[in-house]
Design a protein around this motif. Structure first.
Motif, short mmCIF file in Angstrom:
data_model
loop_
_atom_site.label_atom_id
_atom_site.label_comp_id
_atom_site.label_asym_id
_atom_site.label_seq_id
_atom_site.Cartn_x
_atom_site.Cartn_y
_atom_site.Cartn_z
N LEU A 31 4.40 -5.78 8.36
CA LEU A 31 3.36 -4.68 7.69
C LEU A 31 2.05 -4.77 8.23
O LEU A 31 1.19 -3.82 8.59
CB LEU A 31 3.38 -5.11 6.18
CG LEU A 31 4.36 -4.62 5.43
CD1 LEU A 31 4.36 -5.01 3.96
CD2 LEU A 31 4.67 -2.95 5.49
N THR A 32 1.62 -6.31 8.65
CA THR A 32 0.35 -6.24 9.56
C THR A 32 0.62 -5.60 10.98
O THR A 32 -0.23 -5.03 11.31
CB THR A 32 0.28 -7.77 9.53
OG1 THR A 32 0.21 -8.50 8.42
CG2 THR A 32 -1.11 -8.04 10.21
N ALA A 42 2.24 -3.12 11.58
CA ALA A 42 2.53 -1.83 11.71
C ALA A 42 1.14 -0.98 11.06
O ALA A 42 0.96 -0.02 11.49
CB ALA A 42 3.64 -1.30 10.58
N PHE A 43 0.52 -1.66 10.10
CA PHE A 43 -0.49 -0.97 9.29
C PHE A 43 -1.85 -1.71 9.64
O PHE A 43 -3.01 -1.29 9.28
CB PHE A 43 -0.35 -0.77 7.89
CG PHE A 43 0.89 -0.15 7.44
CD1 PHE A 43 0.81 1.34 7.57
CD2 PHE A 43 2.05 -0.60 7.33
CE1 PHE A 43 1.86 2.17 7.51
CE2 PHE A 43 3.12 0.07 7.13
CZ PHE A 43 3.26 1.44 7.07
N GLY A 44 -1.97 -2.82 10.37
CA GLY A 44 -3.33 -3.38 10.73
C GLY A 44 -3.66 -4.79 9.41
O GLY A 44 -3.17 -4.89 8.80
N ASP A 58 -6.27 -4.33 7.38
CA ASP A 58 -6.90 -3.82 6.23
C ASP A 58 -5.86 -3.35 5.12
O ASP A 58 -5.19 -2.43 5.39
CB ASP A 58 -7.69 -2.51 6.54
CG ASP A 58 -8.46 -1.76 5.23
OD1 ASP A 58 -8.17 -2.42 4.27
OD2 ASP A 58 -9.23 -0.84 5.49
N ARG A 111 -4.97 -0.24 3.86
CA ARG A 111 -4.20 1.09 4.74
C ARG A 111 -2.69 0.71 4.58
O ARG A 111 -2.04 1.67 5.17
CB ARG A 111 -4.88 0.82 6.11
CG ARG A 111 -6.08 1.34 6.26
CD ARG A 111 -6.38 1.27 7.75
NE ARG A 111 -7.70 1.90 8.08
CZ ARG A 111 -8.16 2.08 9.25
NH1 ARG A 111 -7.33 1.85 10.40
NH2 ARG A 111 -9.28 2.95 9.31
N TRP A 112 -2.28 -0.40 4.06
CA TRP A 112 -0.70 -0.45 3.73
C TRP A 112 -0.21 0.46 2.68
O TRP A 112 -1.26 1.00 1.87
CB TRP A 112 -0.73 -1.94 3.41
CG TRP A 112 -0.97 -2.90 4.35
CD1 TRP A 112 -1.79 -2.78 5.38
CD2 TRP A 112 -0.34 -4.39 4.43
NE1 TRP A 112 -1.94 -3.88 6.21
CE2 TRP A 112 -0.91 -4.93 5.68
CE3 TRP A 112 0.63 -4.83 3.77
CZ2 TRP A 112 -0.82 -6.20 6.21
CZ3 TRP A 112 0.83 -6.29 4.09
CH2 TRP A 112 0.37 -6.88 5.11
N PRO A 113 1.04 0.52 2.69
CA PRO A 113 1.61 1.26 1.66
C PRO A 113 1.36 0.86 0.31
O PRO A 113 1.15 -0.36 0.03
CB PRO A 113 3.13 1.31 1.82
CG PRO A 113 3.11 0.99 3.39
CD PRO A 113 1.87 -0.02 3.66
N ASP A 143 3.13 -2.00 -1.33
CA ASP A 143 3.40 -3.23 -0.75
C ASP A 143 1.80 -4.11 -1.24
O ASP A 143 1.87 -5.36 -1.02
CB ASP A 143 3.48 -3.31 0.80
CG ASP A 143 5.14 -2.75 0.81
OD1 ASP A 143 5.79 -3.35 0.26
OD2 ASP A 143 5.14 -1.98 1.52
N ARG A 144 0.99 -3.51 -1.29
CA ARG A 144 -0.30 -4.22 -1.33
C ARG A 144 -0.43 -5.38 -2.17
O ARG A 144 -1.10 -6.23 -1.99
CB ARG A 144 -1.52 -2.93 -1.78
CG ARG A 144 -1.93 -1.99 -0.56
CD ARG A 144 -2.90 -1.00 -1.02
NE ARG A 144 -2.69 0.01 -0.34
CZ ARG A 144 -2.95 1.45 -0.55
NH1 ARG A 144 -3.47 1.47 -1.84
NH2 ARG A 144 -2.73 2.34 0.28
N ASP A 159 -7.11 -4.53 15.76
CA ASP A 159 -7.90 -3.35 15.29
C ASP A 159 -9.22 -3.09 16.00
O ASP A 159 -9.44 -1.70 16.11
CB ASP A 159 -8.16 -3.78 13.88
CG ASP A 159 -6.63 -3.73 12.74
OD1 ASP A 159 -5.90 -3.03 13.24
OD2 ASP A 159 -6.70 -3.81 11.77
#
Length: 79
Positions: A9-10, A12-14, A16, A19-21, A24-25, A50
């Motif tokens: 996930l990191t 894919a989404f960085g 922050d 900004r994750w789904p 999953d946060r 990033d």
């Protein structure tokens, strides 16, 4: 959440988590609290990327690329 999922996930989404789904946060925050060294290392790597991406110049796509993308897009379905 597993450390492997956290890493994916990191990637894919960085770095922050906002900004994750949304689904999953919370699990990511729990993992980060439970494994701060692993999470800190993983998020630190993502944060550096990033920053690099944020400073990279952007260019509009060429007309040719734009046209190829439009032609490759699936046709809209009727109702």
């Amino acid at each position: 959440m597993t450390p492997e999922r956290f890493e994916k996930l990191t990637e894919a989404f960085g770095s922050d988590l906002d900004r994750w789904p949304a689904a999953d946060r919370e699990a990511a925050r729990h993992l980060a609290a439970a494994e701060p060294h692993h999470a800190g290392y993983t998020l630190g790597r993502a944060r550096r990327l990033d920053l690099i991406l944020a400073e990279a110049p952007t260019y509009p796509p060429s007309r040719d690329l734009r046209d190829r993308i439009i032609l490759a897009a699936p046709a809209a379905r009727g109702r």
